[in-house]
Design a protein around this motif. Sequence first.
Motif, PDB file in Angstrom:
ATOM      1  N   GLY A 181       0.973  -1.174  -0.009  1.00 35.23           N
ATOM      2  CA  GLY A 181       0.020  -0.044   0.164  1.00 35.23           C
ATOM      3  C   GLY A 181       0.620   1.233  -0.086  1.00 35.23           C
ATOM      4  N   GLY A 183      -0.411   4.559  -0.057  1.00 37.54           N
ATOM      5  CA  GLY A 183      -1.351   5.604   0.319  1.00 37.54           C
ATOM      6  C   GLY A 183      -0.444   6.544   1.344  1.00 37.54           C
ATOM      7  N   PRO A 184      -0.868   7.514   2.014  1.00 36.98           N
ATOM      8  CA  PRO A 184      -0.429   8.422   2.812  1.00 36.98           C
ATOM      9  C   PRO A 184       0.380   7.400   3.995  1.00 36.98           C
ATOM     10  CG  PRO A 184      -2.514   8.896   2.947  1.00 36.98           C
ATOM     11  CD  PRO A 184      -2.559   7.988   1.871  1.00 36.98           C
ATOM     12  N   ILE A 185      -0.120   6.274   4.465  1.00 36.77           N
ATOM     13  CA  ILE A 185       0.319   5.745   5.498  1.00 36.77           C
ATOM     14  C   ILE A 185       1.628   4.771   4.843  1.00 36.77           C
ATOM     15  CG2 ILE A 185       0.231   3.702   7.227  1.00 36.77           C
ATOM     16  CD1 ILE A 185      -1.136   6.498   8.259  1.00 36.77           C
ATOM     17  N   ASP A 205       1.324  -1.298  -4.653  1.00 37.23           N
ATOM     18  CA  ASP A 205      -0.053  -0.595  -4.802  1.00 37.23           C
ATOM     19  C   ASP A 205      -0.867  -1.061  -6.023  1.00 37.23           C
ATOM     20  OD1 ASP A 205      -0.998   2.062  -3.036  1.00 37.23           O
ATOM     21  OD2 ASP A 205      -2.087   1.713  -4.971  1.00 37.23           O
ATOM     22  N   LEU A 206      -1.953  -0.736  -6.177  1.00 40.92           N
ATOM     23  CA  LEU A 206      -3.034  -1.056  -7.405  1.00 40.92           C
ATOM     24  C   LEU A 206      -2.676   0.280  -8.198  1.00 40.92           C
ATOM     25  CD1 LEU A 206      -6.288  -1.839  -5.657  1.00 40.92           C
ATOM     26  CD2 LEU A 206      -4.576  -3.543  -6.666  1.00 40.92           C
ATOM     27  N   ILE A 226       0.322  -4.275  -8.177  1.00 41.31           N
ATOM     28  CA  ILE A 226      -0.451  -5.449  -7.872  1.00 41.31           C
ATOM     29  C   ILE A 226      -1.676  -5.517  -9.147  1.00 41.31           C
ATOM     30  CG2 ILE A 226      -2.409  -6.473  -6.385  1.00 41.31           C
ATOM     31  CD1 ILE A 226       0.146  -6.691  -5.011  1.00 41.31           C
ATOM     32  N   CYS A 265      -0.090  -1.917   4.867  1.00 39.19           N
ATOM     33  CA  CYS A 265      -0.816  -0.643   4.897  1.00 39.19           C
ATOM     34  C   CYS A 265      -1.967  -0.595   4.016  1.00 39.19           C
ATOM     35  CB  CYS A 265       0.465   0.667   4.592  1.00 39.19           C
ATOM     36  SG  CYS A 265       1.880   0.534   5.739  1.00 39.19           S
ATOM     37  N   THR A 266      -2.646  -1.420   3.781  1.00 37.53           N
ATOM     38  CA  THR A 266      -3.962  -1.460   3.148  1.00 37.53           C
ATOM     39  C   THR A 266      -5.179  -2.058   3.943  1.00 37.53           C
ATOM     40  OG1 THR A 266      -3.979  -3.642   2.105  1.00 37.53           O
ATOM     41  CG2 THR A 266      -2.649  -1.797   0.973  1.00 37.53           C
ATOM     42  N   VAL A 268      -6.612  -4.349   3.491  1.00 37.87           N
ATOM     43  CA  VAL A 268      -7.346  -5.352   2.400  1.00 37.87           C
ATOM     44  C   VAL A 268      -6.873  -6.982   2.356  1.00 37.87           C
ATOM     45  CG1 VAL A 268      -7.737  -5.777  -0.183  1.00 37.87           C
ATOM     46  CG2 VAL A 268      -7.539  -3.588   1.066  1.00 37.87           C
ATOM     47  N   SER A 270      -6.637  -9.410   0.493  1.00 36.60           N
ATOM     48  CA  SER A 270      -5.938 -10.036  -0.427  1.00 36.60           C
ATOM     49  C   SER A 270      -4.289  -9.452  -0.539  1.00 36.60           C
ATOM     50  CB  SER A 270      -6.284  -9.790  -1.938  1.00 36.60           C
ATOM     51  OG  SER A 270      -6.593  -8.435  -2.367  1.00 36.60           O
ATOM     52  N   SER A 271      -4.251  -8.211   0.178  1.00 37.98           N
ATOM     53  CA  SER A 271      -2.984  -7.767   0.368  1.00 37.98           C
ATOM     54  C   SER A 271      -2.119  -8.163   1.619  1.00 37.98           C
ATOM     55  CB  SER A 271      -3.173  -6.036   0.547  1.00 37.98           C
ATOM     56  OG  SER A 271      -1.757  -5.533   0.784  1.00 37.98           O
ATOM     57  N   GLY A 289      -2.821  -1.374   8.415  1.00 35.97           N
ATOM     58  CA  GLY A 289      -4.027  -1.479   7.817  1.00 35.97           C
ATOM     59  C   GLY A 289      -5.454  -1.763   8.520  1.00 35.97           C
ATOM     60  N   PHE A 313      -2.732  -0.193  17.166  1.00 33.55           N
ATOM     61  CA  PHE A 313      -3.613   0.637  17.393  1.00 33.55           C
ATOM     62  C   PHE A 313      -3.037   2.173  17.620  1.00 33.55           C
ATOM     63  CE2 PHE A 313      -7.258   2.633  19.533  1.00 33.55           C
ATOM     64  CZ  PHE A 313      -8.240   2.797  18.660  1.00 33.55           C
ATOM     65  N   ARG A 314      -2.825   2.871  16.647  1.00 32.72           N
ATOM     66  CA  ARG A 314      -2.400   4.125  16.895  1.00 32.72           C
ATOM     67  C   ARG A 314      -0.938   4.371  17.466  1.00 32.72           C
ATOM     68  NH1 ARG A 314      -8.212   6.290  19.686  1.00 32.72           N
ATOM     69  NH2 ARG A 314      -9.206   5.823  17.553  1.00 32.72           N
TER      70      ARG A 314
HETATM   71  P1  NAD Z   1      -5.397   4.568   1.776  1.00 33.13           P
HETATM   72  O1  NAD Z   1      -6.663   4.096   1.436  1.00 33.13           O
HETATM   73  O2  NAD Z   1      -5.145   6.224   1.308  1.00 33.13           O
HETATM   74  O3  NAD Z   1      -4.228   3.877   0.898  1.00 33.13           O
HETATM   75  C1  NAD Z   1      -4.216   2.580   0.781  1.00 33.13           C
HETATM   76  C2  NAD Z   1      -3.410   2.174  -0.285  1.00 33.13           C
HETATM   77  O4  NAD Z   1      -3.546   0.838  -0.637  1.00 33.13           O
HETATM   78  C3  NAD Z   1      -4.145   2.753  -1.708  1.00 33.13           C
HETATM   79  O5  NAD Z   1      -3.128   3.533  -2.535  1.00 33.13           O
HETATM   80  C4  NAD Z   1      -4.727   1.746  -2.436  1.00 33.13           C
HETATM   81  O6  NAD Z   1      -4.551   1.478  -3.856  1.00 33.13           O
HETATM   82  C5  NAD Z   1      -3.742   0.730  -2.134  1.00 33.13           C
HETATM   83  N1  NAD Z   1      -4.416  -0.747  -2.103  1.00 33.13           N
HETATM   84  C6  NAD Z   1      -5.799  -1.305  -2.029  1.00 33.13           C
HETATM   85  N2  NAD Z   1      -5.648  -2.619  -2.484  1.00 33.13           N
HETATM   86  C7  NAD Z   1      -4.513  -3.091  -2.473  1.00 33.13           C
HETATM   87  C8  NAD Z   1      -4.004  -4.295  -2.777  1.00 33.13           C
HETATM   88  N3  NAD Z   1      -4.702  -5.394  -2.911  1.00 33.13           N
HETATM   89  N4  NAD Z   1      -2.545  -4.241  -2.833  1.00 33.13           N
HETATM   90  C9  NAD Z   1      -1.789  -3.410  -2.664  1.00 33.13           C
HETATM   91  N5  NAD Z   1      -2.051  -2.109  -2.418  1.00 33.13           N
HETATM   92  C10 NAD Z   1      -3.554  -1.941  -2.295  1.00 33.13           C
HETATM   93  O7  NAD Z   1      -5.127   4.687   3.210  1.00 33.13           O
HETATM   94  P2  NAD Z   1      -3.946   5.290   3.992  1.00 33.13           P
HETATM   95  O8  NAD Z   1      -4.494   6.693   4.607  1.00 33.13           O
HETATM   96  O9  NAD Z   1      -2.692   5.389   3.483  1.00 33.13           O
HETATM   97  O10 NAD Z   1      -4.033   4.253   5.441  1.00 33.13           O
HETATM   98  C11 NAD Z   1      -3.812   3.024   5.180  1.00 33.13           C
HETATM   99  C12 NAD Z   1      -4.444   1.998   6.098  1.00 33.13           C
HETATM  100  O11 NAD Z   1      -3.998   2.273   7.402  1.00 33.13           O
HETATM  101  C13 NAD Z   1      -5.765   2.158   6.282  1.00 33.13           C
HETATM  102  O12 NAD Z   1      -6.735   0.904   6.433  1.00 33.13           O
HETATM  103  C14 NAD Z   1      -6.049   2.978   7.454  1.00 33.13           C
HETATM  104  O13 NAD Z   1      -7.020   2.866   8.271  1.00 33.13           O
HETATM  105  C15 NAD Z   1      -5.144   2.479   8.186  1.00 33.13           C
HETATM  106  N6  NAD Z   1      -4.549   3.064   9.554  1.00 33.13           N
HETATM  107  C16 NAD Z   1      -4.169   2.299  10.679  1.00 33.13           C
HETATM  108  C17 NAD Z   1      -3.961   3.013  11.829  1.00 33.13           C
HETATM  109  C18 NAD Z   1      -3.875   2.214  13.117  1.00 33.13           C
HETATM  110  O14 NAD Z   1      -3.572   2.769  14.077  1.00 33.13           O
HETATM  111  N7  NAD Z   1      -3.674   0.860  13.005  1.00 33.13           N
HETATM  112  C19 NAD Z   1      -3.687   4.572  11.761  1.00 33.13           C
HETATM  113  C20 NAD Z   1      -3.753   5.144  10.690  1.00 33.13           C
HETATM  114  C21 NAD Z   1      -4.282   4.483   9.326  1.00 33.13           C
END
Ligand code: NAD
Length: 369
Positions: A181, A183-185, A205-206, A226, A265-266, A268, A270-271, A289, A313-314
Amino acid sequence: SDLNLKDNLTLMATHEKKLELVTSKAPLPGPGQALVHVKATGVCGSDVHFWQHAGLGPWKIEDRVAVGHESGGVVLAVGEGVTNVKPGDRVAIEPGVPCFKATCDYCRKGSYNLCPEVDFYSVPPKDGTLTRYHVHPAGWLHKVPDSMSYEEIALLEPLSVTLQATILANIQLGNPVLITGAGPIGAVQLLCASAAGAFPIVITDLSQERLDFAKRLVPNVETYKIDTKKTPEEAAVEIRNAFTRACGHEPGTGNDCAPQISMECTGVESSIATASFATAPQGLVFVIGVGRDYQTIPFMHLSTNEISLKFLFRYRDTWPRAIRLVTGGKINVKQIVTSRFPLEKAKEAVEHAADRSKFSVKTIILDED
Ligand code: NAD
Ligand code: ZN
């Protein structure tokens, strides 16, 4: 008073799944509190989720709630008894405020993120920080050096997530690390893993655009797009091959490399499966994620390879450390910002962050006078 406050503006998500920019009178700080002019707030995926679903997991919006919890600003006034911050100080807002009673097992042992009574600003019923004027318990404000921009201060929140993850996953010099993943995280996790000395790093990432963005952040990262037509097992083989090649070897010649740690970090299914199959025996799949309530995992593969699954968790006690990382130039977190909006356009900002047809990684809302 002599504070010369403007109208307060707050972006709220409603139980009818609407975003409303609400005007109100500025609040004043009570004992132990500080009034902060919020200058920068990042949009988080959970803000979008609260808006579009009128809730997230166990939390429901009954009426409406202010969104936002990635914020930085400047102290305007303090209430009685406040000594750790003063007017004019630049501060980061730590959004999770636990009970901190000696009778709370989790607070007492320092795992305050798991306090059952934690108030997390932006999780209903607690209003978030995407507002002009925010009153906060002063002890949960962290003073930052004047050299840090407000945008960087806001980014200390997502940085805290991946800093905590990097610490708990024990990423060290020379560890091969997979990040699923971008994304921002995933992007901030990439900065943290790289700063911790991980090599090689492969990120998936996708979205090719998000992978290209990751490559600009850390040029020596390998990206893997992916293809949803492939199974997690097939993707995992190709990801392992990317690790082996990044180590300078041809796959299958006796020098194969596999990630010891995978940072998921998704959320999801399958990830998580892909990460599970890619990770080396006795390795760690570290799941940041969040996703569906029930998910299927490759149980026997994890079991027979002694691969650990760990969750997060955070964060707890990450701000002082995150501030040092940014101040010291170890993490250039501002690189993840792709879009900026003024506070008056906060609704458009959250809509932009949610719009998958427009490229963005981190959207920031600014209220700089
Ligand atoms: P985001 O949705 O912006 O990014 C997720 C990325 O994963 C996207 O770019 C998406 O294209 C990609 N993705 C989706 N399916 C995929 C796959 N099968 N294989 C590879 N990549 C795939 O989310 P984000 O803001 O970057 O946050 C990531 C995750 O972290 C979220 O689930 C969010 O809720 C979680 N999060 C958890 C905590 C915690 O405390 N555990 C804190 C902050 C965020
Ligand atoms: Zn507690």
